[in-house]
Design an enzyme around this catalytic site. Structure first.
Site, PDB file in Angstrom:
ATOM      1  N   GLY A   1     -30.277   4.249  57.171  1.00 25.25           N
ATOM      2  CA  GLY A   1     -29.482   4.711  58.306  1.00 25.25           C
ATOM      3  C   GLY A   1     -28.347   3.773  58.700  1.00 25.25           C
ATOM      4  N   ASN A   6     -25.263   3.897  57.575  1.00 24.82           N
ATOM      5  CA  ASN A   6     -24.073   4.720  57.813  1.00 24.82           C
ATOM      6  C   ASN A   6     -24.170   5.424  59.159  1.00 24.82           C
ATOM      7  OD1 ASN A   6     -21.933   4.964  55.516  1.00 24.82           O
ATOM      8  ND2 ASN A   6     -23.898   4.769  54.469  1.00 24.82           N
ATOM      9  N   MET A  25     -31.437  12.313  51.068  1.00 22.16           N
ATOM     10  CA  MET A  25     -31.812  12.339  49.658  1.00 22.16           C
ATOM     11  C   MET A  25     -32.643  13.577  49.287  1.00 22.16           C
ATOM     12  SD  MET A  25     -30.203   9.659  48.962  1.00 22.16           S
ATOM     13  CE  MET A  25     -30.605   9.140  47.301  1.00 22.16           C
ATOM     14  N   ARG A  26     -32.187  14.746  49.660  1.00 24.73           N
ATOM     15  CA  ARG A  26     -32.845  15.982  49.263  1.00 24.73           C
ATOM     16  C   ARG A  26     -31.847  16.872  48.553  1.00 24.73           C
ATOM     17  NH1 ARG A  26     -37.668  15.864  48.483  1.00 24.73           N
ATOM     18  NH2 ARG A  26     -37.807  18.130  48.627  1.00 24.73           N
ATOM     19  N   ASN A  33     -20.709  15.123  52.904  1.00 22.00           N
ATOM     20  CA  ASN A  33     -21.592  14.079  52.382  1.00 22.00           C
ATOM     21  C   ASN A  33     -20.736  12.896  51.940  1.00 22.00           C
ATOM     22  OD1 ASN A  33     -24.016  12.881  51.327  1.00 22.00           O
ATOM     23  ND2 ASN A  33     -23.367  13.510  49.274  1.00 22.00           N
ATOM     24  N   HIS A  52     -20.738   9.854  49.073  1.00 21.20           N
ATOM     25  CA  HIS A  52     -21.385   9.505  47.810  1.00 21.20           C
ATOM     26  C   HIS A  52     -20.794   8.186  47.315  1.00 21.20           C
ATOM     27  CE1 HIS A  52     -23.602  10.242  44.152  1.00 21.20           C
ATOM     28  NE2 HIS A  52     -22.541   9.868  43.481  1.00 21.20           N
TER      29      HIS A  52
HETATM   30  C1  GRF Z   1     -25.239   5.275  50.936  1.00 23.21           C
HETATM   31  O1  GRF Z   1     -24.855   4.393  49.922  1.00 23.21           O
HETATM   32  C2  GRF Z   1     -24.782   6.668  50.640  1.00 23.21           C
HETATM   33  O2  GRF Z   1     -23.560   6.718  49.973  1.00 23.21           O
HETATM   34  C3  GRF Z   1     -25.867   7.163  49.739  1.00 23.21           C
HETATM   35  O3  GRF Z   1     -27.050   6.647  50.302  1.00 23.21           O
HETATM   36  C4  GRF Z   1     -26.761   5.431  50.982  1.00 23.21           C
HETATM   37  C5  GRF Z   1     -27.289   5.545  52.376  1.00 23.21           C
HETATM   38  O4  GRF Z   1     -27.419   4.323  53.009  1.00 23.21           O
HETATM   39  N1  GRF Z   1     -25.823   8.599  49.611  1.00 23.21           N
HETATM   40  P1  GRF Z   1     -27.796   4.260  54.556  1.00 23.21           P
HETATM   41  O5  GRF Z   1     -29.085   5.038  54.752  1.00 23.21           O
HETATM   42  O6  GRF Z   1     -26.665   4.863  55.333  1.00 23.21           O
HETATM   43  O7  GRF Z   1     -27.984   2.817  54.869  1.00 23.21           O
END
Ligand code: GRF
Length: 189
Positions: A12, A14, A87-88, A103, A105
């Site tokens: 989490g 981000n 992650m689904r 999203n 990536h």
């Molecule tokens: C990020 O690197 C995002 O790009 C990828 O999963 C990671 C998530 O990290 N899809 P966080 O949960 O936000 O720390």
């Protein structure tokens, strides 16, 4: 104020970054996770964001999970749905109903789709690396690209490389979210 819902599965970071950078400008009405053990749950709660846990293991099929997810999201009527480390794999039950989802990536799409993007771009001989924000579509990491950011590689260790990728995510994602909500990027058809 515009309203967003964030979907996450893990740390989490981000989510926290978006909450801090867009504080006072965007309301995060809920953070939804499929993972009851996600570290992001505590993070979101500390930030005062309501957390909803929908444990995917309690649903017999991906479609049944997606139906519950869609119903939960629609109840908040968000202007934008923000996937941040969610992650689904989503089915058409989700993608046909939720059109305003984006999203982030950790690669320069269309290269390195899937869950090992950072490892694969690190192992490649490419001289640039970066991140992509895209609309969510039926195709995993395959929706229309909204924006990207990149850096030139300088013989970084894996840890340094990963840190640069995350730094780009933290800079780009809030900027794209704010711009989309102000209709400063092409909106999804
Ligand atoms: C990020 O690197 C995002 O790009 C990828 O999963 C990671 C998530 O990290 N899809 P966080 O949960 O936000 O720390």
């Amino acid at each position: 104020m515009k309203r967003i819902v964030i979907l996450f599965s893990g740390r989490g970071t981000n989510l926290e970054n978006i909450a801090k950078k867009l504080a006072g400008r965007v309301e995060i009405t809920a953070a939804i996770t499929n993972n009851p053990a996600a570290d992001g749950i505590e993070r979101a709660k500390r930030l005062g964001i309501p957390v909803v846990i929908i444990d995917h293991r309690e649903y017999a099929t991906r479609e049944a999970f997606d139906a519950k997810l869609v119903e939960t999201i629609e109840a908040y009527a968000p202007d934008l749905v923000v996937l941040a480390g969610f992650m689904r794999i989503l089915t058409p039950v989700f993608t046909s109903r939720i059109k305003n989802a984006i999203n982030i990536h950790p690669s320069l799409l269309p290269l390195f789709r899937g869950a090992k993007a950072i490892e694969q771009s690190f192992a490649s001989d490419m001289k640039v690396a970066g991140v992509t924000v895209h609309w969510v579509s039926e195709e995993l990491d395959g929706g229309t690209i909204i924006d990207q950011a990149c850096f030139h590689r300088e013989d970084e260790s894996f840890e340094e490389f990963e840190a640069k990728i995350h730094a780009l995510e933290y800079a780009l994602y809030p900027k794209v979210i704010a711009a989309l909500l102000q209709e400063r990027y092409p909106q999804r058809a």
